[in-house]
Design an enzyme around this catalytic site. Structure first.
Site, mmCIF file in Angstrom:
data_model
loop_
_atom_site.group_PDB
_atom_site.id
_atom_site.type_symbol
_atom_site.label_atom_id
_atom_site.label_comp_id
_atom_site.label_asym_id
_atom_site.label_seq_id
_atom_site.Cartn_x
_atom_site.Cartn_y
_atom_site.Cartn_z
ATOM 1 C CB ILE A 152 -0.768 -0.042 1.199
ATOM 2 C CG1 ILE A 152 -1.992 -1.059 0.948
ATOM 3 C CG2 ILE A 152 -1.803 1.460 1.173
ATOM 4 C CD1 ILE A 152 -2.817 -1.395 2.316
ATOM 5 C CG ASP A 171 9.380 -0.781 5.242
ATOM 6 O OD1 ASP A 171 10.174 -1.932 5.831
ATOM 7 O OD2 ASP A 171 8.534 -1.014 4.989
ATOM 8 C CB ALA A 231 -1.884 1.481 8.202
ATOM 9 C CG ASP A 256 -10.495 4.739 7.202
ATOM 10 O OD1 ASP A 256 -11.761 4.921 7.446
ATOM 11 O OD2 ASP A 256 -10.095 3.604 6.751
ATOM 12 C CD GLU A 261 -11.017 0.506 13.912
ATOM 13 O OE1 GLU A 261 -11.799 -0.360 13.219
ATOM 14 O OE2 GLU A 261 -10.278 1.184 13.152
ATOM 15 C CG HIS A 279 -11.641 0.507 9.352
ATOM 16 N ND1 HIS A 279 -11.069 -0.122 10.502
ATOM 17 C CD2 HIS A 279 -10.807 0.218 8.223
ATOM 18 C CE1 HIS A 279 -9.897 -1.185 9.907
ATOM 19 N NE2 HIS A 279 -9.806 -0.738 8.686
ATOM 20 C CG LEU A 280 -15.665 4.615 5.209
ATOM 21 C CD1 LEU A 280 -15.864 6.032 4.891
ATOM 22 C CD2 LEU A 280 -16.622 3.749 5.581
ATOM 23 N N GLY A 281 -11.447 2.149 4.582
ATOM 24 C CA GLY A 281 -10.251 1.796 3.591
ATOM 25 C C GLY A 281 -10.666 0.821 2.611
ATOM 26 C CB ALA A 282 -11.400 -2.779 2.740
#
Length: 527
Positions: A152, A171, A231, A256, A261, A279-282
Site C-alpha cells: 500500500i 521501512d 493503516a 480512518d 473499533e 474505517h472505510l479503507g476497504a
C-alpha cells in the site's frame, strides 16, 4: 456425489458465489447471531466471513467437517488462527483485495486535510461562506514521509509522485536501491519526522509498531505537519496526537482507523482540523468484489486438497508454477517412505536437488510431511496441521537443498530416521509433459518406476527364480501386475518394486516374503 457444503455467514458480493461455481452446496446464516452460527457450522466444509462473524475456538470445535475459514478481507482479528491450525483448518484471507482502495483513501485524507475540505463543507452546509478561514496548503513541492513502504505504501508513493512531491520513507525491511527505483529516499524514522510536511502511515499492527508514533515522536515534527493513518489503529497514539493538535504542534490529521473499533466517541472528533472516517479503507464496491472472488478461489483450491497461496497458517512460501508438479510427488514419496518404515518415525529429512532449488521450495517439505503423516494418523492431514502433528509427536523435520543433481533435473528425497536406529530413504522425480511421478531411488537402489496407487517392495539376497515366485503368488491372489523392476547392489542384495492394479492382501505379502527369504516385504497403498 455429495456436494461440499460452504457456509456464507455475511453479505458478500454476488461475484463471490459465482466464483465458487456450481460444485458446492451454498448455505447462509447471520454470522453475528451466535446461536445461528453454531447451528449452521456443524457440518460445513468451508465458511466465508467478513469482520462481524467471530470464528473462535468454540466455533471451530463445533465445526466437525470444517477445512477452511475464508475471510473476505485483510484483517483476521475475528478468526482464532491458532485454534484453526491446531484443528487442521486452513485460514485464508484476501491480502491484496483492498490495497488500491486503501491507498486511494490515504491520498484522499491527505488532500482533504491539506485543503480543509471537511470543515469548509460542513460550514457551507450550515449556510456559512468562510473562504479565508479555510485557506489550505498545496501538496506540490512538499515532503511526504511514508511510514511503511509495503504494497500500500508503494501505491501511495506512486500516486503522490504525480503531485510533484518529494518522497521519503521509513521501512527497515526495504532496500534503498528498491526505493530509489520508485523515486523514494529511505531515511530513519527520526529524520522522517523532522523533514516531513505530510506523514502517512502504512504499517501492519504488531507489538513493535503499536505506539510507534507517540508523544516523543510528535515533539520532533514540524508544527505544519499533517498526519494520516489509514493503516491500523494504535500505530499513532491517539492521546498524544490529540494533545499535539490542541497545542498546535501538529497542523492536522486524517484518520480512518482507531485503537478500539467501532469508535464513535473520541476527543479527536471534537477537533475541526481532524478528518475522521469510520474505517472505510476497504469499503469500495471494487475491493469487496475482489475480496470475495479471491477467497472463493482459495476455498476451491483448499477443498481440492491443493496448497493455497493466500493461506495465512501454511508457511510454504510462494507457490511458483515450476513447483506445482513436485507437490504431489513429494507427498507420495513421503507416504511410500513411511509405508516402508519398520518402526516409529523419529526424524524426517526432506532433500530437494537440482535446478528447482532456484525457486522457493519450502512447500515441498510440507507436502512430504503431509504424505508421511497420512500413514501415521487416522485424522485428516493437511498442509496446515502436518507440522503441528510432527511437533506434537516430537518428530524433527529438516529441509536441505542442493542444486547438484547428477541424473535428473529435479529430485525430492525423503529420509526417515526411525526409533530403532534404522533409516528409510525414497527419492523421486517428475518426467515428461504430463509430469509423471517416478520413484528413482529406494535406500540406495537405483530404480525407475512410475508411482502407482498400489505398490510393493521386497528386499532379498539375489538369487534365481524370485520373479517367478512373486508372479505366481500374485496370480493365485488374482492380483494383476502392472509393472516390475529388479535392482541390485554390489553386495548381492536385490530390490523388487512392483506396481499392481489393486491392493495386495497381507497374506500374499507374507507368502512372498517367506518363499523368497526376503529381508523385508511391504505393500504401500497411496489411496
Amino acid at each position: 456425489m455429495t456436494k461440499r457444503r460452504v457456509l456464507i455467514a455475511e453479505e458478500l458480493s454476488p461475484a463471490t458465489v459465482e466464483a465458487l461455481g456450481p460444485d458446492f452446496e451454498i448455505i447462509e446464516c447471520d454470522g453475528a447471531d451466535r446461536a445461528a452460527l453454531l447451528a449452521a457450522i456443524t457440518d460445513v466444509d468451508a465458511i466465508l466471513v467478513r469482520s462481524a462473524t467471530l470464528i473462535d475456538a468454540e466455533a471451530i470445535a463445533a465445526a466437525k467437517s470444517l477445512k477452511v475459514v475464508a475471510r473476505a478481507g485483510v484483517g483476521l482479528d475475528n478468526v482464532d488462527v491458532k485454534a484453526a491450525t491446531q484443528a487442521g483448518v486452513m485460514v485464508v484471507n484476501a491480502p491484496t483485495s483492498n490495497i488500491v482502495s486503501a491507498a486511494e483513501l490515504a491520498v484522499a485524507l491527505l488532500l482533504a486535510s491539506a485543503r480543509n475540505v471537511v470543515p469548509a463543507s460542513e460550514a457551507l452546509h450550515r449556510g456559512e461562506w468562510k473562504r479565508s478561514k479555510y485557506t489550505g496548503v498545496e501538496v506540490s513541492d512538499k515532503v511526504v514521509g511514508i511510514v511503511g513502504l509495503g504494497r500500500i505504501g508503494i501505491l501511495v508513493a506512486q500516486r503522490l509522485s504525480a503531485f510533484g512531491v518529494q518522497l521519503i520513507a521509513y521501512d527497515p525491511y526495504v532496500q534503498p536501491a528498491r526505493a530509489a527505483q520508485l523515486g523514494v529516499r529511505m531515511v530513519t524514522l527520526d529524520d522522517l519526522l523532522v523533514e516531513s510536511d505530510f506523514i502517512t502511515v502504512h504499517l501492519p499492527k504488531t507489538p513493535e509498531t503499536v505506539g510507534l508514533i507517540g508523544d516523543a515522536e510528535l515533539r520532533k515534527v514540524k508544527p505544519t505537519v499533517r498526519i494520516i493513518n489509514a493503516a491500523r489503529g494504535g500505530i499513532v497514539d491517539e492521546t498524544a496526537l490529540y494533545d499535539a493538535l490542541v497545542d498546535g504542534r501538529v497542523a492536522g490529521a486524517g484518520l480512518d482507523v482507531y485503537a478500539k473499533e467501532p469508535c464513535t466517541d473520541s476527543p479527536l472528533f471534537t477537533l475541526e482540523n481532524v478528518v475522521a472516517l469510520p474505517h472505510l479503507g476497504a469499503s469500495t464496491d471494487e475491493a469487496q468484489e475482489k475480496a470475495g472472488i479471491s477467497v472463493a478461489r482459495s476455498v476451491r483450491l483448499a477443498l481440492a486438497g491443493e496448497l493455497v497461496p493466500d493461506a495465512v497458517n501454511v508457511q510454504g512460501g510462494q507457490l511458483d508454477d515450476a513447483i506445482k508438479p513436485l507437490l504431489p510427488l513429494a507427498e507420495k514419496i513421503g507416504s511410500i517412505a513411511c509405508g516402508l518404515a519398520s518402526a516409529a518415525v523419529q526424524r524426517v529429512d526432506v532433500e530437494v536437488l537440482g535446478e528447482i532449488v532456484d525457486h522457493d521450495v519450502r512447500v515441498l517439505e510440507l507436502s512430504a510431511l503431509k504424505g508421511v503423516f497420512q500413514k501415521l494418523v487416522h485424522d485428516p492431514v493437511s498442509f496446515v496441521n502436518a507440522p503441528v502433528l510432527a511437533e506434537q509427536r516430537g518428530v524433527e523435520v529438516a529441509l536441505t537443498t542442493d542444486r547438484t543433481s547428477d541424473d535428473h533435473r529435479s529430485v525430492v528425497r525423503v529420509t526417515l530416521t526411525l526409533t530403532d536406529g534404522q533409516t528409510v530413504s525414497v527419492a523421486g522425480t517428475v518426467t515428461g509433459a504430463r509430469h509423471t511421478s517416478k520413484v528413482v531411488d529406494v535406500d540406495g537402489f537405483d530404480v525407475d518406476v512410475p508411482v502407482s496407487d498400489h505398490m510393493a517392495f521386497f528386499r532379498y539376497h539375489d538369487k534365481p527364480g524370485v520373479v517367478a515366485v512373486v508372479g505366481g503368488v500374485l496370480g493365485e491372489a488374482n492380483i494383476n501386475i502392472a509393472g516390475m523392476q529388479v535392482a541390485r547392489d554390489d553386495s548381492g542384495h536385490a530390490l523388487i518394486v512392483l506396481t499392481v492394479d489393486s491392493p495386495i492382501p497381507s497374506v500374499a505379502i507374507a507368502t512372498i516374503t517367506e518363499r523368497i527369504d526376503a529381508h523385508s516385504g511391504r505393500a504401500v497403498d497411496l489411496i
